[in-house]
Design a protein around this motif. Structure first.
Motif, PDB file in Angstrom:
ATOM      1  N   PRO A 289       8.897  11.180   8.372  1.00  0.00           N
ATOM      2  CA  PRO A 289       7.838  11.417   7.392  1.00  0.00           C
ATOM      3  C   PRO A 289       7.996  10.639   6.091  1.00  0.00           C
ATOM      4  O   PRO A 289       7.016  10.105   5.566  1.00  0.00           O
ATOM      5  N   GLU A 290       9.209  10.542   5.598  1.00  0.00           N
ATOM      6  CA  GLU A 290       9.402   9.868   4.307  1.00  0.00           C
ATOM      7  C   GLU A 290       9.048   8.382   4.353  1.00  0.00           C
ATOM      8  O   GLU A 290       8.745   7.789   3.320  1.00  0.00           O
ATOM      9  N   MET A 291       9.055   7.774   5.532  1.00  0.00           N
ATOM     10  CA  MET A 291       8.659   6.360   5.643  1.00  0.00           C
ATOM     11  C   MET A 291       7.140   6.194   5.647  1.00  0.00           C
ATOM     12  O   MET A 291       6.635   5.086   5.447  1.00  0.00           O
ATOM     13  N   LEU A 292       6.418   7.278   5.872  1.00  0.00           N
ATOM     14  CA  LEU A 292       4.962   7.202   5.953  1.00  0.00           C
ATOM     15  C   LEU A 292       4.261   7.711   4.702  1.00  0.00           C
ATOM     16  O   LEU A 292       3.035   7.621   4.606  1.00  0.00           O
ATOM     17  N   THR A 293       4.994   8.286   3.771  1.00  0.00           N
ATOM     18  CA  THR A 293       4.357   8.889   2.600  1.00  0.00           C
ATOM     19  C   THR A 293       4.553   8.056   1.346  1.00  0.00           C
ATOM     20  O   THR A 293       5.521   7.318   1.214  1.00  0.00           O
ATOM     21  N   GLY A 294       3.602   8.194   0.435  1.00  0.00           N
ATOM     22  CA  GLY A 294       3.694   7.550  -0.866  1.00  0.00           C
ATOM     23  C   GLY A 294       3.179   6.126  -0.873  1.00  0.00           C
ATOM     24  O   GLY A 294       2.842   5.543   0.151  1.00  0.00           O
ATOM     25  N   GLU A 295       3.118   5.584  -2.060  1.00  0.00           N
ATOM     26  CA  GLU A 295       2.590   4.231  -2.265  1.00  0.00           C
ATOM     27  C   GLU A 295       3.447   3.167  -1.594  1.00  0.00           C
ATOM     28  O   GLU A 295       2.942   2.144  -1.163  1.00  0.00           O
ATOM     29  N   THR A 296       4.748   3.386  -1.525  1.00  0.00           N
ATOM     30  CA  THR A 296       5.634   2.382  -0.938  1.00  0.00           C
ATOM     31  C   THR A 296       5.884   2.622   0.541  1.00  0.00           C
ATOM     32  O   THR A 296       6.564   1.844   1.190  1.00  0.00           O
ATOM     33  N   GLY A 297       5.341   3.711   1.071  1.00  0.00           N
ATOM     34  CA  GLY A 297       5.530   4.014   2.478  1.00  0.00           C
ATOM     35  C   GLY A 297       4.764   3.060   3.375  1.00  0.00           C
ATOM     36  O   GLY A 297       3.869   2.328   2.942  1.00  0.00           O
ATOM     37  N   LEU A 298       5.115   3.072   4.619  1.00  0.00           N
ATOM     38  CA  LEU A 298       4.407   2.296   5.633  1.00  0.00           C
ATOM     39  C   LEU A 298       2.978   2.827   5.704  1.00  0.00           C
ATOM     40  O   LEU A 298       2.755   4.032   5.715  1.00  0.00           O
ATOM     41  N   SER A 299       2.022   1.963   5.757  1.00  0.00           N
ATOM     42  CA  SER A 299       0.627   2.361   5.809  1.00  0.00           C
ATOM     43  C   SER A 299       0.288   2.885   7.203  1.00  0.00           C
ATOM     44  O   SER A 299       0.518   2.186   8.194  1.00  0.00           O
ATOM     45  N   TYR A 300      -0.264   4.107   7.297  1.00  0.00           N
ATOM     46  CA  TYR A 300      -0.674   4.622   8.603  1.00  0.00           C
ATOM     47  C   TYR A 300      -1.735   3.710   9.213  1.00  0.00           C
ATOM     48  O   TYR A 300      -1.757   3.496  10.418  1.00  0.00           O
TER      49      TYR A 300
ATOM     50  N   ALA B 245       5.571  13.673  12.785  1.00  0.00           N
ATOM     51  CA  ALA B 245       5.367  12.221  12.666  1.00  0.00           C
ATOM     52  C   ALA B 245       6.445  11.447  13.415  1.00  0.00           C
ATOM     53  O   ALA B 245       6.162  10.414  14.013  1.00  0.00           O
ATOM     54  N   LEU B 246       7.675  11.942  13.379  1.00  0.00           N
ATOM     55  CA  LEU B 246       8.774  11.241  14.036  1.00  0.00           C
ATOM     56  C   LEU B 246       8.543  11.128  15.540  1.00  0.00           C
ATOM     57  O   LEU B 246       8.644  10.041  16.113  1.00  0.00           O
ATOM     58  N   ALA B 247       8.194  12.228  16.187  1.00  0.00           N
ATOM     59  CA  ALA B 247       7.942  12.198  17.634  1.00  0.00           C
ATOM     60  C   ALA B 247       6.688  11.387  17.965  1.00  0.00           C
ATOM     61  O   ALA B 247       6.645  10.681  18.970  1.00  0.00           O
ATOM     62  N   LEU B 248       5.685  11.470  17.111  1.00  0.00           N
ATOM     63  CA  LEU B 248       4.431  10.779  17.377  1.00  0.00           C
ATOM     64  C   LEU B 248       4.526   9.282  17.136  1.00  0.00           C
ATOM     65  O   LEU B 248       4.125   8.485  17.980  1.00  0.00           O
ATOM     66  N   THR B 249       5.082   8.887  15.985  1.00  0.00           N
ATOM     67  CA  THR B 249       5.058   7.480  15.579  1.00  0.00           C
ATOM     68  C   THR B 249       6.397   6.770  15.681  1.00  0.00           C
ATOM     69  O   THR B 249       6.438   5.538  15.659  1.00  0.00           O
ATOM     70  N   GLY B 250       7.474   7.550  15.733  1.00  0.00           N
ATOM     71  CA  GLY B 250       8.803   6.940  15.698  1.00  0.00           C
ATOM     72  C   GLY B 250       9.311   6.735  14.287  1.00  0.00           C
ATOM     73  O   GLY B 250      10.443   6.296  14.086  1.00  0.00           O
ATOM     74  N   TYR B 251       8.494   7.058  13.299  1.00  0.00           N
ATOM     75  CA  TYR B 251       8.887   6.926  11.894  1.00  0.00           C
ATOM     76  C   TYR B 251       9.085   8.307  11.283  1.00  0.00           C
ATOM     77  O   TYR B 251       8.270   9.203  11.505  1.00  0.00           O
TER      78      TYR B 251
END
Length: 191
Positions: free
Chosen positions: A75-86, A67-73
């Motif tokens: 993984p922990e910023m993209l997961t869970g209810e409080t994470g950034l929405s894909y 995810a880091l290489a693909l999105t710049g974020y």
């Protein structure tokens, strides 16, 4: 292979809590390196493996280190209810088409394959290819999705450059034809 997460589908520190190989090798011995192989497969590739809910936010429950290489974020910023929405990473002009494509495949019970753009953390636009399928709840409803997303920006750019080059060549060829001559061309492979 059974993968156990800290909280159902939740991840802890971006990695499964435990992985147990429930099979055995040809010689009957336990395959102890399966967990390592899965880790290497998921975390050392230029694509992102994921599992998400089938909700309006596309809430990610699992995201590989790709995810880091693909999105710049991370993984922990993209997961869970409080994470950034894909869903919010998908280019605004592509969101509805992606949503409709995914839902159509889920309704038909088929694998989906989509090409669309995302906006990265650095605001770059990347073309991605996503392939995934439904994850079903005990009720038989599609409760989530899982799949892989890979960066195909270079491929899209190469294809566009090839189309542009072919167009320039045709234009130049027409310019070279003398008055009264006819230029015939064969159709391009892409139509």
């Amino acid at each position: 292979m059974r993968v156990t997460y800290a909280d159902g589908l939740q991840r802890k520190s971006g990695r499964p809590v435990s992985m147990k190989d429930e099979g055995s090798g040809a010689d009957g011995e336990h395959q102890g390196d399966s967990a390592l192989s899965l880790h290497l497969l998921l975390d050392n590739r230029p694509w992102m493996a994921y599992r998400c809910l089938n909700d309006s936010r596309w809430t990610m429950r699992f995201v590989s280190l790709g995810a880091l290489a693909l999105t710049g974020y991370p993984p922990e910023m993209l997961t869970g209810e409080t994470g950034l929405s894909y869903r919010d990473l998908i280019h605004p002009d592509d969101r509805e088409q992606v949503r409709l494509g995914v839902q159509a495949a889920l309704n038909e019970g088929t694998t989906f394959r989509l090409t669309y753009r995302i906006v990265t953390a650095s605001q770059d636009i990347k073309w991605v290819s996503e392939q995934g399928c439904a994850v079903y709840a005990d009720s038989g409803q599609a409760s989530g999705r899982e799949g892989f997303i890979s960066d195909i920006t270079d491929r899209i750019a190469s294809e566009q450059a090839l189309r542009d080059s072919a167009k320039r060549a045709r234009t130049r060829a027409y310019q070279l034809v003398r008055p009264g001559e006819t230029l015939t061309t064969s159709p391009s492979p892409s139509g």
